[in-house]
Design an enzyme around this catalytic site. Sequence first.
Site, PDB file in Angstrom:
ATOM      1  N   ALA A 157       0.840  -1.400  -0.016  1.00 22.29           N
ATOM      2  CA  ALA A 157       0.023   0.100   0.045  1.00 22.29           C
ATOM      3  C   ALA A 157       0.947   1.192   0.167  1.00 22.29           C
ATOM      4  CB  ALA A 157      -0.960   0.142   1.247  1.00 22.29           C
ATOM      5  N   GLY A 160       0.550  -4.797   0.988  1.00 25.01           N
ATOM      6  CA  GLY A 160      -0.576  -4.966   0.439  1.00 25.01           C
ATOM      7  C   GLY A 160      -0.335  -5.669  -0.976  1.00 25.01           C
ATOM      8  N   GLU A 181      -0.762  -9.258  -0.289  1.00 26.17           N
ATOM      9  CA  GLU A 181      -2.163  -9.361   0.043  1.00 26.17           C
ATOM     10  C   GLU A 181      -3.006  -9.457  -1.372  1.00 26.17           C
ATOM     11  OE1 GLU A 181      -1.910  -6.281   2.732  1.00 26.17           O
ATOM     12  OE2 GLU A 181      -2.829  -7.717   4.477  1.00 26.17           O
ATOM     13  N   GLU A 228       4.909  -5.112   6.903  1.00 28.16           N
ATOM     14  CA  GLU A 228       3.992  -3.958   7.885  1.00 28.16           C
ATOM     15  C   GLU A 228       4.665  -3.799   9.250  1.00 28.16           C
ATOM     16  OE1 GLU A 228       2.785  -6.405   5.968  1.00 28.16           O
ATOM     17  OE2 GLU A 228       1.009  -5.393   4.841  1.00 28.16           O
TER      18      GLU A 228
HETATM   19  N1  DAK Z   1       4.705   3.239  -0.834  1.00 28.15           N
HETATM   20  C1  DAK Z   1       5.138   4.235  -1.559  1.00 28.15           C
HETATM   21  N2  DAK Z   1       6.377   4.373  -2.103  1.00 28.15           N
HETATM   22  C2  DAK Z   1       6.886   3.259  -2.088  1.00 28.15           C
HETATM   23  C3  DAK Z   1       6.712   2.075  -1.466  1.00 28.15           C
HETATM   24  C4  DAK Z   1       5.434   1.883  -0.975  1.00 28.15           C
HETATM   25  N3  DAK Z   1       4.868   0.836  -0.386  1.00 28.15           N
HETATM   26  N4  DAK Z   1       7.597   1.098  -1.768  1.00 28.15           N
HETATM   27  C5  DAK Z   1       8.627   1.588  -2.580  1.00 28.15           C
HETATM   28  N5  DAK Z   1       8.069   3.047  -2.781  1.00 28.15           N
HETATM   29  C6  DAK Z   1       8.929   4.177  -3.707  1.00 28.15           C
HETATM   30  C7  DAK Z   1      10.053   4.575  -2.669  1.00 28.15           C
HETATM   31  O1  DAK Z   1       9.755   5.491  -1.912  1.00 28.15           O
HETATM   32  C8  DAK Z   1      10.918   5.171  -4.017  1.00 28.15           C
HETATM   33  O2  DAK Z   1      10.390   6.416  -4.451  1.00 28.15           O
HETATM   34  P1  DAK Z   1      11.353   7.587  -4.514  1.00 28.15           P
HETATM   35  O3  DAK Z   1      12.302   7.618  -3.432  1.00 28.15           O
HETATM   36  O4  DAK Z   1      12.234   7.164  -5.707  1.00 28.15           O
HETATM   37  O5  DAK Z   1      10.519   8.885  -4.806  1.00 28.15           O
HETATM   38  C9  DAK Z   1      10.825   4.168  -5.009  1.00 28.15           C
HETATM   39  O6  DAK Z   1       9.459   3.621  -4.809  1.00 28.15           O
HETATM   40  C10 DAK Z   1      11.958   3.366  -5.288  1.00 28.15           C
HETATM   41  O7  DAK Z   1      11.950   2.464  -4.157  1.00 28.15           O
HETATM   42  P2  DAK Z   1      13.364   2.229  -3.377  1.00 28.15           P
HETATM   43  O8  DAK Z   1      14.294   3.303  -3.982  1.00 28.15           O
HETATM   44  O9  DAK Z   1      13.236   1.819  -1.942  1.00 28.15           O
HETATM   45  O10 DAK Z   1      13.594   0.910  -4.131  1.00 28.15           O
HETATM   46  P3  DAK Z   1      14.681  -0.267  -3.545  1.00 28.15           P
HETATM   47  O11 DAK Z   1      14.885  -1.178  -4.975  1.00 28.15           O
HETATM   48  O12 DAK Z   1      16.025   0.351  -3.160  1.00 28.15           O
HETATM   49  O13 DAK Z   1      13.799  -1.163  -2.603  1.00 28.15           O
HETATM   50  C11 DAK Z   1      11.869  -2.006  -1.492  1.00 28.15           C
HETATM   51  C12 DAK Z   1      12.751  -1.870  -2.899  1.00 28.15           C
HETATM   52  C13 DAK Z   1      10.630  -2.918  -2.327  1.00 28.15           C
HETATM   53  C14 DAK Z   1      12.743  -3.321  -0.727  1.00 28.15           C
HETATM   54  C15 DAK Z   1      11.638  -0.776  -0.915  1.00 28.15           C
HETATM   55  O14 DAK Z   1      11.249   0.333  -1.718  1.00 28.15           O
HETATM   56  C16 DAK Z   1      10.717  -1.082   0.356  1.00 28.15           C
HETATM   57  O15 DAK Z   1      11.246  -1.565   1.396  1.00 28.15           O
HETATM   58  N6  DAK Z   1       9.509  -0.428   0.139  1.00 28.15           N
HETATM   59  C17 DAK Z   1       8.458  -0.389   1.037  1.00 28.15           C
HETATM   60  C18 DAK Z   1       7.870  -1.992   1.392  1.00 28.15           C
HETATM   61  C19 DAK Z   1       6.866  -1.904   2.220  1.00 28.15           C
HETATM   62  O16 DAK Z   1       7.218  -1.739   3.440  1.00 28.15           O
HETATM   63  N7  DAK Z   1       5.701  -2.662   2.011  1.00 28.15           N
HETATM   64  C20 DAK Z   1       4.610  -2.529   2.751  1.00 28.15           C
HETATM   65  C21 DAK Z   1       4.019  -1.304   2.858  1.00 28.15           C
HETATM   66  S1  DAK Z   1       2.482  -1.318   4.172  1.00 28.15           S
HETATM   67  C22 DAK Z   1      -4.741  -1.531   5.910  1.00 28.15           C
HETATM   68  C23 DAK Z   1      -4.550  -2.505   4.904  1.00 28.15           C
HETATM   69  C24 DAK Z   1      -3.470  -2.812   4.068  1.00 28.15           C
HETATM   70  C25 DAK Z   1      -2.304  -2.023   4.379  1.00 28.15           C
HETATM   71  C26 DAK Z   1      -2.160  -1.335   5.404  1.00 28.15           C
HETATM   72  C27 DAK Z   1      -3.233  -0.668   6.035  1.00 28.15           C
HETATM   73  N8  DAK Z   1      -5.727  -1.120   6.378  1.00 28.15           N
HETATM   74  C28 DAK Z   1      -6.849  -2.058   6.295  1.00 28.15           C
HETATM   75  C29 DAK Z   1      -5.845   0.151   7.411  1.00 28.15           C
HETATM   76  C30 DAK Z   1      -1.065  -2.291   3.795  1.00 28.15           C
HETATM   77  C31 DAK Z   1       0.092  -2.003   4.088  1.00 28.15           C
HETATM   78  C32 DAK Z   1       1.172  -1.932   3.350  1.00 28.15           C
HETATM   79  O17 DAK Z   1       1.378  -2.466   2.138  1.00 28.15           O
END
Ligand code: DAK
Length: 259
Positions: free
Chosen positions: A66, A110, A113, A133
Amino acid sequence: MNFELINVRTEAGRVGIVTLNRPKQLNALNDQLMDELGAALKAFDADPAIGCAIITGSEKAFAAGADIGAMASYSFADVYKGDYITRNWEQIRSIRKPVIAAVSGFALGGGCELAMMCDFIIAADNARFGQPEIKLGIIPGAGGTQRLPRAVGKAKAMDLVLTGRMMDASEAERAGLVSRVVALDKLMDEALGAALMICDYSQMAVMAAKESINRAFEGSLNDGIVFERRLFHALFATADQKEGMDAFVNKRKAVFQNK
Ligand code: DAK
């Protein structure tokens, strides 16, 4: 329909393909993208020519979760009153035709998911799955704590959700999260091959099979068996059952009319 964050096309007039398209954000899933995805899948579901859909992303990311930037400032009131997630993410669950996730690169949070909401996952050998998360101070919120243990068992689900680590495609296949792993350059061919095979079958039998398997996760074994039996009996009222069995008996290829 005009979409900004997804590309939509059909293949052979029978397979609907949605490609998530926010490359700079690794296909991070925001409200607009999920609205568009839901609308595209609903349109495919309503189109009698379409027998199966595929959701895919880019080589680098199916979806990295997400959109954290969008979520960062949400309050409880925002997510609760706005019915965050349920309002648009859950639309995928109402799609009656099969939906295949063709996953390459990151499928995190997400994104993992979303892949698990699909009926099965075909993964490229560079795919990486995870529910990170916990690192953000939250837990999976789009079914991850429920679908992941059903797919991979409690031990691995706890491991992944509590540590936030990623697992690669071969571990995901061993664990039962994905149905097949193929070379990255073969991913779409493989998914399309599976989809076209499904399209050749009776849509009613296909939808009944999907509905019945999903029941396996929603009640007792006995209730599931009874549900399956009723659908099984009902299919004997279709022309497609007559066609399928007549084709077998007469050693010819079945041509289903979806009747
Ligand atoms: N959201 C927004 N931007 C993201 C992102 C994300 N999840 N993942 C990556 N990006 C963006 C980065 O910020 C970066 O943007 P710039 O800095 O270039 O502007 C760009 O994509 C490239 O990412 P990286 O530079 O980080 O690329 P790397 O190859 O170095 O790393 C990575 C790739 C996938 C390992 C890393 O980007 C990363 O760790 N991303 C976050 C992964 C993550 O934490 N995903 C889980 C998100 S939380 C809910 C229901 C569902 C959810 C929440 C609430 N409710 C019912 C309330 C779900 C939550 C989630 O999914």
